[in-house]
Design an enzyme around this catalytic site. Structure first.
Site, mmCIF file in Angstrom:
data_model
loop_
_atom_site.group_PDB
_atom_site.id
_atom_site.type_symbol
_atom_site.label_atom_id
_atom_site.label_comp_id
_atom_site.label_asym_id
_atom_site.label_seq_id
_atom_site.Cartn_x
_atom_site.Cartn_y
_atom_site.Cartn_z
ATOM 1 N N LYS A 34 -31.065 9.816 -24.253
ATOM 2 C CA LYS A 34 -31.850 10.656 -25.165
ATOM 3 C C LYS A 34 -32.946 11.480 -24.501
ATOM 4 C CE LYS A 34 -34.748 6.877 -26.921
ATOM 5 N NZ LYS A 34 -35.252 6.204 -28.097
ATOM 6 N N ALA A 45 -40.095 -0.078 -13.122
ATOM 7 C CA ALA A 45 -40.167 -1.452 -12.610
ATOM 8 C C ALA A 45 -40.902 -1.453 -11.269
ATOM 9 C CB ALA A 45 -38.767 -2.030 -12.462
ATOM 10 N N GLU A 113 -43.826 -14.074 -7.588
ATOM 11 C CA GLU A 113 -44.448 -13.740 -8.877
ATOM 12 C C GLU A 113 -44.570 -15.009 -9.711
ATOM 13 O OE1 GLU A 113 -42.156 -10.557 -10.605
ATOM 14 O OE2 GLU A 113 -42.812 -9.141 -9.093
ATOM 15 N N HIS A 241 -46.776 -8.668 -21.082
ATOM 16 C CA HIS A 241 -47.163 -8.788 -19.673
ATOM 17 C C HIS A 241 -48.677 -8.997 -19.643
ATOM 18 C CE1 HIS A 241 -47.690 -8.021 -15.429
ATOM 19 N NE2 HIS A 241 -46.381 -7.975 -15.275
ATOM 20 N N ARG A 288 -45.702 -16.107 -17.554
ATOM 21 C CA ARG A 288 -46.380 -15.026 -18.276
ATOM 22 C C ARG A 288 -46.922 -15.388 -19.646
ATOM 23 N NH1 ARG A 288 -42.602 -9.998 -16.958
ATOM 24 N NH2 ARG A 288 -43.166 -10.121 -14.788
ATOM 25 N N HIS A 349 -44.061 -5.907 -23.275
ATOM 26 C CA HIS A 349 -43.418 -5.549 -22.018
ATOM 27 C C HIS A 349 -41.904 -5.699 -22.053
ATOM 28 C CE1 HIS A 349 -43.151 -5.110 -17.684
ATOM 29 N NE2 HIS A 349 -42.588 -6.294 -17.558
ATOM 30 N N ARG A 384 -38.807 -14.885 -20.390
ATOM 31 C CA ARG A 384 -38.126 -14.423 -19.167
ATOM 32 C C ARG A 384 -38.971 -14.691 -17.923
ATOM 33 N NH1 ARG A 384 -38.219 -9.277 -16.161
ATOM 34 N NH2 ARG A 384 -39.925 -8.732 -17.547
HETATM 35 P P1 FAD Z 1 -33.693 1.087 -19.583
HETATM 36 O O1 FAD Z 1 -33.890 1.241 -18.134
HETATM 37 O O2 FAD Z 1 -34.903 1.031 -20.442
HETATM 38 O O3 FAD Z 1 -32.781 2.298 -20.061
HETATM 39 C C1 FAD Z 1 -32.513 2.500 -21.436
HETATM 40 C C2 FAD Z 1 -31.821 3.841 -21.576
HETATM 41 O O4 FAD Z 1 -31.342 4.028 -22.890
HETATM 42 C C3 FAD Z 1 -32.713 5.033 -21.300
HETATM 43 O O5 FAD Z 1 -31.961 5.935 -20.525
HETATM 44 C C4 FAD Z 1 -32.984 5.608 -22.688
HETATM 45 O O6 FAD Z 1 -33.301 6.972 -22.694
HETATM 46 C C5 FAD Z 1 -31.651 5.339 -23.338
HETATM 47 N N1 FAD Z 1 -31.638 5.318 -24.804
HETATM 48 C C6 FAD Z 1 -32.362 4.512 -25.626
HETATM 49 N N2 FAD Z 1 -32.033 4.760 -26.918
HETATM 50 C C7 FAD Z 1 -31.086 5.731 -26.903
HETATM 51 C C8 FAD Z 1 -30.363 6.422 -27.911
HETATM 52 N N3 FAD Z 1 -30.536 6.173 -29.231
HETATM 53 N N4 FAD Z 1 -29.476 7.378 -27.552
HETATM 54 C C9 FAD Z 1 -29.294 7.678 -26.239
HETATM 55 N N5 FAD Z 1 -29.960 7.059 -25.241
HETATM 56 C C10 FAD Z 1 -30.833 6.094 -25.576
HETATM 57 N N6 FAD Z 1 -37.865 -6.125 -14.594
HETATM 58 C C11 FAD Z 1 -37.622 -6.728 -13.405
HETATM 59 O O7 FAD Z 1 -36.648 -7.465 -13.256
HETATM 60 N N7 FAD Z 1 -38.465 -6.505 -12.348
HETATM 61 C C12 FAD Z 1 -39.556 -5.701 -12.434
HETATM 62 O O8 FAD Z 1 -40.265 -5.512 -11.461
HETATM 63 C C13 FAD Z 1 -39.836 -5.082 -13.670
HETATM 64 N N8 FAD Z 1 -40.928 -4.300 -13.816
HETATM 65 C C14 FAD Z 1 -41.101 -3.617 -14.992
HETATM 66 C C15 FAD Z 1 -42.168 -2.733 -15.099
HETATM 67 C C16 FAD Z 1 -42.335 -1.981 -16.247
HETATM 68 C C17 FAD Z 1 -43.480 -1.017 -16.365
HETATM 69 C C18 FAD Z 1 -41.417 -2.133 -17.326
HETATM 70 C C19 FAD Z 1 -41.576 -1.332 -18.578
HETATM 71 C C20 FAD Z 1 -40.386 -3.042 -17.235
HETATM 72 C C21 FAD Z 1 -40.213 -3.794 -16.071
HETATM 73 N N9 FAD Z 1 -39.157 -4.688 -15.934
HETATM 74 C C22 FAD Z 1 -38.940 -5.313 -14.737
HETATM 75 C C23 FAD Z 1 -38.146 -4.813 -16.976
HETATM 76 C C24 FAD Z 1 -36.937 -3.953 -16.580
HETATM 77 O O9 FAD Z 1 -37.390 -2.777 -15.947
HETATM 78 C C25 FAD Z 1 -36.101 -3.572 -17.760
HETATM 79 O O10 FAD Z 1 -35.832 -4.674 -18.561
HETATM 80 C C26 FAD Z 1 -34.773 -2.972 -17.282
HETATM 81 O O11 FAD Z 1 -35.018 -1.903 -16.404
HETATM 82 C C27 FAD Z 1 -33.972 -2.506 -18.463
HETATM 83 O O12 FAD Z 1 -32.882 -1.752 -18.006
HETATM 84 P P2 FAD Z 1 -31.896 -1.160 -19.083
HETATM 85 O O13 FAD Z 1 -30.871 -0.395 -18.328
HETATM 86 O O14 FAD Z 1 -31.472 -2.227 -19.992
HETATM 87 O O15 FAD Z 1 -32.820 -0.172 -19.962
HETATM 88 C C1 SIN Z 2 -44.174 -6.985 -12.647
HETATM 89 O O1 SIN Z 2 -44.004 -6.304 -11.629
HETATM 90 O O2 SIN Z 2 -45.149 -7.698 -12.845
HETATM 91 C C2 SIN Z 2 -43.126 -6.914 -13.687
HETATM 92 C C3 SIN Z 2 -42.009 -7.760 -13.271
HETATM 93 C C4 SIN Z 2 -41.113 -8.012 -14.436
HETATM 94 O O3 SIN Z 2 -41.346 -7.570 -15.545
HETATM 95 O O4 SIN Z 2 -40.124 -8.728 -14.198
#
Ligand code: FAD
Ligand code: SIN
Length: 523
Positions: A34, A45, A113, A241, A288, A349, A384
């Site tokens: 989207k 991340a 962590e 978080h 956490r 988070h 988690r």
């Molecule tokens: P996302 O990467 O969120 O992708 C979702 C996708 O779906 C996006 O492209 C979005 O645009 C699309 N989308 C959503 N709704 C629609 C729709 N209706 N139509 C079309 N497209 C849509 N996890 C770790 O393991 N290690 C870390 O260090 C870590 N750090 C993090 C730091 C931050 C700031 C955040 C926010 C999260 C972190 N996490 C971490 C969690 C982890 O990043 C996410 O859980 C993971 O990246 C999710 O991946 P995903 O592919 O499921 O979703």
């Molecule tokens: C963080 O870097 O603290 C986020 C890691 C995570 O959400 O797994």
């Protein structure tokens, strides 16, 4: 217009991209996303991705840490599968071009962590997700079997319901035939027919006023599956978080990675006192849920808006070299982490629950897979473990792709699905009504369904949500569709599920804490 593809992948984070790359070996893939291809939680991340890669560590330790964090609700078989497959997945990512930092001996540099008993987090400085997302997006762009539609919004999944057939809730015969996709530029709705559909839409952070999640995290996939009568579970387990940067007015909140605490930074109250030892013997590196509740409690007792994270006693040069992104961000708002303590607050988070799936990421709806944060795999249980989420996304995307490829030949396109009906939806919506309801929803969820809950607060949330639900459904039926209106509708569905599942849990466990049921039930 009607389009036909083998695989429709909704979402372009790590989960969606990884699935697409694998599935493209034997079929045509369409990714709809989207915003821009790289926008999603993956890109933000920081900490990294967990895997057992050192001699001091063992699968058993990673398994136990994950189970302890999950507070009794993990599926042990799933935990074992993910932990054991992790090293191979890391090697595959490296082969695709993902870069992880190495130490002075040329070995992978592993950080630690909260909740981890060993150093096992692979990272790329403090921008691990960006490196992964950009690398995989590049591979996808190079792949002739994958088409990407950016700025396109999946509105609803196509099922028997769209053929005019009655589908009972939790009916086991529901099948998915693709999705209605809104082109955000032309405002037209395309019908995408797919043999197999994959929901990889990420989390729900925007349910709350303070979140680390980007604006795209509005629970769309979960809401779509719920409306299609698929099974959703564990929605009460929303992870806050402990440390997002306190900077009022900024959305999303900037994350201060837990790896900074793993590196030696400590939490202090505004008057400089350490407090985590009062709550848990693991101190600042407790899981956490415990750290976030402790911070919430200290802020409430003292009436403070934030607590501090203190990295001032660490080696300044190493600190800046390991956390350049955080350092630059803090400098941009006048904070030098080598000398100043960082004001931090908890922020929504991660969602541990979501679309219930099996080991191959199959949902309860035929021909529909859910992967990444949108899914509930059994890995995280009630809480988690840090850095297990990128790992889950990559492992389950692979399983889903293998399973989907094995079954592709069994399916054909459901040609009878009607095109989108624009009847009666000609009113330009009043955007102020949508934005106001969006804010109200976030206020309700933050005030009544946050880190600490009670029966009264949950009931109040449900009643207030009912009003916004009715208003929004009425608006949806007559309005020209927009991304904001669809997202509001989805968030209301998802908020409802969080509240109802929180009400149904008569205990406190993991991330769900209810003062009316402070104890954990025997299992
Ligand atoms: P996302 O990467 O969120 O992708 C979702 C996708 O779906 C996006 O492209 C979005 O645009 C699309 N989308 C959503 N709704 C629609 C729709 N209706 N139509 C079309 N497209 C849509 N996890 C770790 O393991 N290690 C870390 O260090 C870590 N750090 C993090 C730091 C931050 C700031 C955040 C926010 C999260 C972190 N996490 C971490 C969690 C982890 O990043 C996410 O859980 C993971 O990246 C999710 O991946 P995903 O592919 O499921 O979703
Ligand atoms: C963080 O870097 O603290 C986020 C890691 C995570 O959400 O797994």
């Amino acid at each position: 217009m009607k389009y036909k593809v083998d695989f429709l992948v909704i979402g372009s984070g790590l989960a969606g991209l990884q699935f697409a790359l694998k599935a493209s070996r034997k079929g045509k893939v369409l990714i709809v996303t989207k915003a821009g291809i790289d926008e999603g939680s993956t890109k933000y991340a920081q900490g990294g991705i967990a895997a057992v890669l050192s001699d001091e560590d063992s699968f058993q330790k990673h398994i136990e840490d994950t189970l302890i964090s999950g507070d009794g609700l993990c599926n042990r078989a799933v935990v074992e599968m993910v932990v054991r497959e992790a090293p191979d997945k890391i090697r595959e990512l490296i082969k695709m071009g993902v870069e992880f930092d190495k130490n002075s001996r040329g070995e992978l540099d592993l950080s630690r962590e909260g909740g981890h008993s060993e150093h096992r987090i692979l990272h790329h400085k403090d921008i691990t997700g960006q490196n992964i997302e950009v690398t995989l997006a590049k591979r996808v762009r190079e792949n002739k079997n994958i088409e990407v539609w950016e700025q396109t919004f999946a509105i609803d999944l196509l099922t028997q319901h769209h053929l005019g057939r009655l589908v009972k809730r939790w009916h086991t015969d529901i099948a998915c035939y693709g999705a209605y996709i809104l082109n955000l530029q032309s405002c037209e709705v395309d019908t995408v027919l797919a043999k197999i559909t994959v929901v990889a839409t990420g989390g729900v952070g925007n349910l709350y006023q303070t979140t680390t999640n980007p604006l795209v995290a509005t629970g769309d996939g979960i809401a779509m599956v719920y409306r299609a009568k698929g099974i959703i579970e564990n929605m009460e387990f929303v992870q806050f978080h402990p440390t997002s940067l306190y900077h009022p007015g900024e959305r999303p909140s900037f994350l201060i990675t837990e790896a900074l605490r793993g590196f030696g930074a400590v939490l202090r109250t505004a008057d400089g006192k350490k407090f985590m030892h009062k709550y848990d013997e693991r101190g600042c590196l407790a899981p956490r849920d415990i750290v976030a509740r402790a911070i919430d409690n200290e802020m409430k007792i003292r009436g403070d808006d934030y607590v501090y994270l203190d990295a001032t006693r660490l080696d300044a040069k190493e600190l800046v070299s390991r956390f350049p992104n955080i350092h630059n961000k803090c400098l941009s708002i006048g904070i030098d982490m080598r000398k100043d303590m960082l004001p931090v607050i908890p922020a929504a988070h991660y969602l541990c629950g979501g679309v219930r799936v099996d080991k191959n990421s199959r949902s309860s709806i035929h021909r529909l897979y859910a992967i990444g944060e949108t899914s509930s795999t059994g890995l995280h249980g009630a809480n988690r473990l840090a850095s297990n989420s990128l790992l889950e996304a990559v492992v389950f995307a692979d399983h889903a792709a293998e399973d989907a490829l094995a079954h592709l030949e069994e399916y054909s396109w459901q040609e009878d699905i009607p095109e989108w009906d624009y009847e009666g939806t000609s009113h330009p919506e009043e955007m102020i009504l949508v934005t106001q309801s969006y804010k109200e929803l976030q206020m309700i969820m933050s005030n009544y369904v946050g880190i600490v809950r009670s029966n009264l607060r949950l009931q109040r949330a449900l009643t207030r949500l009912g009003i916004i639900y009715n208003e929004t459904e009425a608006l949806y039926k007559k309005s020209v569709l927009s991304r904001k209106l669809c997202e509001l509708r989805n968030l209301i569905n998802v908020g409802y599920l969080v509240i109802k599942m929180a009400q149904a849990r008569h205990e406190s466990r993991g991330l769900h804490y209810n003062i009316d049921y402070p104890e954990k039930n025997e299992q």
